[in-house]
Scaffold this motif. Structure first.
Motif, PDB file in Angstrom:
ATOM      1  N   GLY A  75     -57.356  23.151  10.963  1.00 25.26           N
ATOM      2  CA  GLY A  75     -56.665  24.345  10.502  1.00 25.26           C
ATOM      3  C   GLY A  75     -55.698  24.930  11.510  1.00 25.26           C
ATOM      4  N   VAL A  76     -55.184  24.089  12.410  1.00 27.21           N
ATOM      5  CA  VAL A  76     -54.232  24.549  13.415  1.00 27.21           C
ATOM      6  C   VAL A  76     -53.120  23.512  13.567  1.00 27.21           C
ATOM      7  CG1 VAL A  76     -55.912  25.890  14.739  1.00 27.21           C
ATOM      8  CG2 VAL A  76     -55.542  23.484  15.305  1.00 27.21           C
ATOM      9  N   THR A  77     -51.997  23.953  14.104  1.00 26.37           N
ATOM     10  CA  THR A  77     -50.915  23.032  14.453  1.00 26.37           C
ATOM     11  C   THR A  77     -51.060  22.653  15.914  1.00 26.37           C
ATOM     12  OG1 THR A  77     -49.428  24.052  12.842  1.00 26.37           O
ATOM     13  CG2 THR A  77     -48.411  22.733  14.597  1.00 26.37           C
ATOM     14  N   LEU A  78     -51.102  21.355  16.186  1.00 25.44           N
ATOM     15  CA  LEU A  78     -51.352  20.872  17.536  1.00 25.44           C
ATOM     16  C   LEU A  78     -50.090  20.428  18.254  1.00 25.44           C
ATOM     17  CD1 LEU A  78     -54.553  18.740  16.792  1.00 25.44           C
ATOM     18  CD2 LEU A  78     -54.447  21.052  17.746  1.00 25.44           C
ATOM     19  N   VAL A  79     -49.152  19.880  17.505  1.00 23.67           N
ATOM     20  CA  VAL A  79     -47.920  19.385  18.127  1.00 23.67           C
ATOM     21  C   VAL A  79     -46.714  19.891  17.354  1.00 23.67           C
ATOM     22  CG1 VAL A  79     -49.029  17.307  19.044  1.00 23.67           C
ATOM     23  CG2 VAL A  79     -47.930  17.233  16.806  1.00 23.67           C
ATOM     24  N   GLU A  80     -45.625  20.068  18.082  1.00 22.80           N
ATOM     25  CA  GLU A  80     -44.356  20.445  17.464  1.00 22.80           C
ATOM     26  C   GLU A  80     -43.344  19.345  17.738  1.00 22.80           C
ATOM     27  OE1 GLU A  80     -43.489  24.196  19.269  1.00 22.80           O
ATOM     28  OE2 GLU A  80     -44.589  25.337  17.738  1.00 22.80           O
ATOM     29  N   ARG A  81     -42.624  18.969  16.687  1.00 22.78           N
ATOM     30  CA  ARG A  81     -41.632  17.910  16.797  1.00 22.78           C
ATOM     31  C   ARG A  81     -40.243  18.526  16.754  1.00 22.78           C
ATOM     32  NH1 ARG A  81     -45.684  17.581  13.497  1.00 22.78           N
ATOM     33  NH2 ARG A  81     -47.088  15.797  13.379  1.00 22.78           N
ATOM     34  N   SER A  82     -39.375  18.080  17.644  1.00 25.89           N
ATOM     35  CA  SER A  82     -38.001  18.570  17.673  1.00 25.89           C
ATOM     36  C   SER A  82     -37.101  17.447  18.171  1.00 25.89           C
ATOM     37  CB  SER A  82     -37.874  19.792  18.592  1.00 25.89           C
ATOM     38  OG  SER A  82     -38.046  19.421  19.941  1.00 25.89           O
ATOM     39  N   VAL A  83     -35.801  17.711  18.187  1.00 27.97           N
ATOM     40  CA  VAL A  83     -34.851  16.705  18.662  1.00 27.97           C
ATOM     41  C   VAL A  83     -35.069  16.403  20.140  1.00 27.97           C
ATOM     42  CG1 VAL A  83     -33.112  17.263  16.939  1.00 27.97           C
ATOM     43  CG2 VAL A  83     -33.156  18.525  19.102  1.00 27.97           C
ATOM     44  N   ARG A  84     -35.683  17.334  20.860  1.00 28.02           N
ATOM     45  CA  ARG A  84     -35.941  17.119  22.286  1.00 28.02           C
ATOM     46  C   ARG A  84     -37.237  16.353  22.539  1.00 28.02           C
ATOM     47  NH1 ARG A  84     -35.584  23.182  24.352  1.00 28.02           N
ATOM     48  NH2 ARG A  84     -36.744  23.397  22.394  1.00 28.02           N
ATOM     49  N   GLY A  85     -37.983  16.087  21.480  1.00 29.38           N
ATOM     50  CA  GLY A  85     -39.212  15.334  21.643  1.00 29.38           C
ATOM     51  C   GLY A  85     -40.409  16.093  21.121  1.00 29.38           C
ATOM     52  N   LEU A  86     -41.546  15.745  21.632  1.00 28.54           N
ATOM     53  CA  LEU A  86     -42.808  16.297  21.156  1.00 28.54           C
ATOM     54  C   LEU A  86     -43.401  17.213  22.221  1.00 28.54           C
ATOM     55  CD1 LEU A  86     -45.619  14.368  19.385  1.00 28.54           C
ATOM     56  CD2 LEU A  86     -46.157  15.595  21.489  1.00 28.54           C
ATOM     57  N   THR A  87     -43.858  18.393  21.785  1.00 30.80           N
ATOM     58  CA  THR A  87     -44.530  19.316  22.694  1.00 30.80           C
ATOM     59  C   THR A  87     -45.820  19.797  22.047  1.00 30.80           C
ATOM     60  OG1 THR A  87     -43.313  21.218  21.813  1.00 30.80           O
ATOM     61  CG2 THR A  87     -42.389  20.119  23.760  1.00 30.80           C
ATOM     62  N   LEU A  88     -46.796  20.139  22.888  1.00 30.79           N
ATOM     63  CA  LEU A  88     -48.047  20.687  22.383  1.00 30.79           C
ATOM     64  C   LEU A  88     -47.895  22.178  22.115  1.00 30.79           C
ATOM     65  CD1 LEU A  88     -50.740  19.034  24.699  1.00 30.79           C
ATOM     66  CD2 LEU A  88     -49.884  18.222  22.502  1.00 30.79           C
ATOM     67  N   THR A  89     -48.495  22.641  21.043  1.00 35.72           N
ATOM     68  CA  THR A  89     -48.559  24.068  20.773  1.00 35.72           C
ATOM     69  C   THR A  89     -49.604  24.691  21.694  1.00 35.72           C
ATOM     70  OG1 THR A  89     -50.277  23.834  19.108  1.00 35.72           O
ATOM     71  CG2 THR A  89     -47.986  23.648  18.356  1.00 35.72           C
ATOM     72  N   LYS A  90     -49.716  26.008  21.663  1.00 39.65           N
ATOM     73  CA  LYS A  90     -50.757  26.658  22.462  1.00 39.65           C
ATOM     74  C   LYS A  90     -52.138  26.168  22.046  1.00 39.65           C
ATOM     75  CE  LYS A  90     -52.571  31.136  23.978  1.00 39.65           C
ATOM     76  NZ  LYS A  90     -53.975  30.675  23.819  1.00 39.65           N
ATOM     77  N   ALA A  91     -52.339  26.016  20.735  1.00 40.07           N
ATOM     78  CA  ALA A  91     -53.629  25.512  20.258  1.00 40.07           C
ATOM     79  C   ALA A  91     -53.871  24.097  20.770  1.00 40.07           C
ATOM     80  CB  ALA A  91     -53.669  25.534  18.730  1.00 40.07           C
ATOM     81  N   GLY A  92     -52.812  23.292  20.796  1.00 43.73           N
ATOM     82  CA  GLY A  92     -52.943  21.932  21.310  1.00 43.73           C
ATOM     83  C   GLY A  92     -53.284  21.908  22.781  1.00 43.73           C
ATOM     84  N   ARG A  93     -52.639  22.787  23.554  1.00 42.22           N
ATOM     85  CA  ARG A  93     -52.931  22.845  24.994  1.00 42.22           C
ATOM     86  C   ARG A  93     -54.352  23.336  25.235  1.00 42.22           C
ATOM     87  NH1 ARG A  93     -47.779  25.174  24.839  1.00 42.22           N
ATOM     88  NH2 ARG A  93     -48.631  27.260  25.255  1.00 42.22           N
ATOM     89  N   ASP A  94     -54.785  24.324  24.439  1.00 43.05           N
ATOM     90  CA  ASP A  94     -56.144  24.848  24.594  1.00 43.05           C
ATOM     91  C   ASP A  94     -57.179  23.771  24.273  1.00 43.05           C
ATOM     92  OD1 ASP A  94     -55.125  27.301  25.277  1.00 43.05           O
ATOM     93  OD2 ASP A  94     -55.390  28.185  23.287  1.00 43.05           O
ATOM     94  N   LEU A  95     -56.856  22.910  23.321  1.00 44.90           N
ATOM     95  CA  LEU A  95     -57.795  21.882  22.885  1.00 44.90           C
ATOM     96  C   LEU A  95     -57.826  20.690  23.831  1.00 44.90           C
ATOM     97  CD1 LEU A  95     -59.661  21.219  20.423  1.00 44.90           C
ATOM     98  CD2 LEU A  95     -57.727  19.970  19.448  1.00 44.90           C
ATOM     99  N   LEU A  96     -56.751  20.475  24.591  1.00 43.97           N
ATOM    100  CA  LEU A  96     -56.586  19.240  25.345  1.00 43.97           C
ATOM    101  C   LEU A  96     -57.702  18.995  26.352  1.00 43.97           C
ATOM    102  CD1 LEU A  96     -54.922  16.739  25.866  1.00 43.97           C
ATOM    103  CD2 LEU A  96     -53.465  18.072  27.410  1.00 43.97           C
ATOM    104  N   ASP A  97     -58.109  20.020  27.112  1.00 43.22           N
ATOM    105  CA  ASP A  97     -59.158  19.822  28.113  1.00 43.22           C
ATOM    106  C   ASP A  97     -60.461  19.371  27.470  1.00 43.22           C
ATOM    107  OD1 ASP A  97     -57.584  20.395  30.263  1.00 43.22           O
ATOM    108  OD2 ASP A  97     -58.219  22.485  30.448  1.00 43.22           O
TER     109      ASP A  97
END
Length: 304
Positions: free
Chosen positions: A51-73
């Motif tokens: 129920g969260v967005t983990l990654v954002e896609r753009s022309v500059r590439g892929l970045t983690l959202t805050k939720a994605g960064r919080d989940l990464l560890d």
């Protein structure tokens, strides 16, 4: 264990971890030996399950959202556990042999590492660990050690550093010492007590001054370059010292000088050589230390 809370697929989590580590869907597809569209579908399914967005896609590439960064560890911890499970399950950990040198401060090496490394004797009894008690980052760059536990992030490009957690420290003294001199009620009263310092006690003065403890250089009646010796001086009743909470809270006869005094936080970095990540014996020890140190920090911060 709350089984109802586990609503995701491990394969999807593994895909997210590979994407975060590689920095792109194509990189994740390469290391997982699958296709880029499959990676995208797995990430999407995981996002839907959580129920969260983990990654954002753009022309500059892929970045983690805050939720994605919080989940990464947390996902990294799962990945390390899964790797170790696979190694143990097929018996390969029993076949891994050789020496791994781990370096950390003398206090951490004496007080924390023995307990953290104990499971290694069951998991991989062929690995021999040599502990080098030192704070010198040159231990790694000069290849004197394979893994280092440090409080600062190294800036050498050939090293890989992972921030595991933040340990906490506070002011501690013996009950006997505080019974004798009186228990302070304010930070300014703490400054009038005797202090035990480390190799450079004046480095501690600035943060203490900012917290209202206007300690002077003359207040440090005892000091030592050895953290182990400094801790023993505290236990012997020479005065007040800033010490890790994981030690101070567990030691009989030691108490926090001011119960409500805010903790100082210091980071724990686990460091190794870039090419040494391909060494199985170093990988096993690295993952074991990563989980163990993270668990120690969580216990002291009140986490489960």
């Amino acid at each position: 264990m709350n089984w109802q809370a586990v609503s995701f697929d491990w394969n999807q989590v593994r895909t997210f971890l590979a994407t975060a580590e590689e920095g792109s869907f194509s990189g994740a597809a390469r290391v997982l030996k699958t296709t880029q569209p499959t990676i995208g579908r797995q990430i999407g399914a995981l996002e839907e399950a959580l129920g969260v967005t983990l990654v954002e896609r753009s022309v500059r590439g892929l970045t983690l959202t805050k939720a994605g960064r919080d989940l990464l560890d947390h996902v990294r911890t799962m990945g390390e556990a899964a790797t170790l499970i696979s190694i143990v399950a097929d018996g390969k950990s029993q076949e891994v042999t050789g020496e791994v040198t781990v370096t950390g401060t003398d206090l951490l090496s004496a007080a924390i590492l023995p307990g953290l490394l104990k499971p290694l004797r069951q998991v991989a009894p062929g690995i021999r660990v040599r502990i080098l008690a030192s704070s010198d980052m040159q231990n790694l760059t000069q290849r004197e050690a394979d893994i280092a536990i440090r409080h600062v992030r190294p800036d050498q490009p050939d090293l890989i550093a992972r921030h595991l957690a933040d340990f906490r420290a506070n002011l501690y003294a013996t009950t006997e010492y505080l019974d004798r001199v009186g228990r302070p009620r304010t930070p300014s009263e703490v400054a009038a007590l005797d202090f035990v310092g480390n190799a450079d006690p004046e480095r501690l003065m600035a943060p203490l001054h900012n917290m209202g403890v206007t300690v002077r250089a003359e207040s440090f009646v005892m000091s030592s370059e050895s953290g182990v010796v400094a801790w023993e001086l505290v236990k012997a009743g020479y005065g007040v010292s800033m010490q890790p909470e994981t030690l101070g809270e567990a030691e009989p006869g030691i108490e926090k000088v001011l119960p409500d005094f805010p903790s100082l936080e210091f980071p724990i970095w686990l460091v190794t050589h870039r090419e040494l990540q391909t060494s199985r014996r170093i990988r096993i020890v690295f993952d074991l230390l990563a989980r163990g140190l993270s668990d120690v920090a969580k216990r002291r911060s009140g986490g489960d």
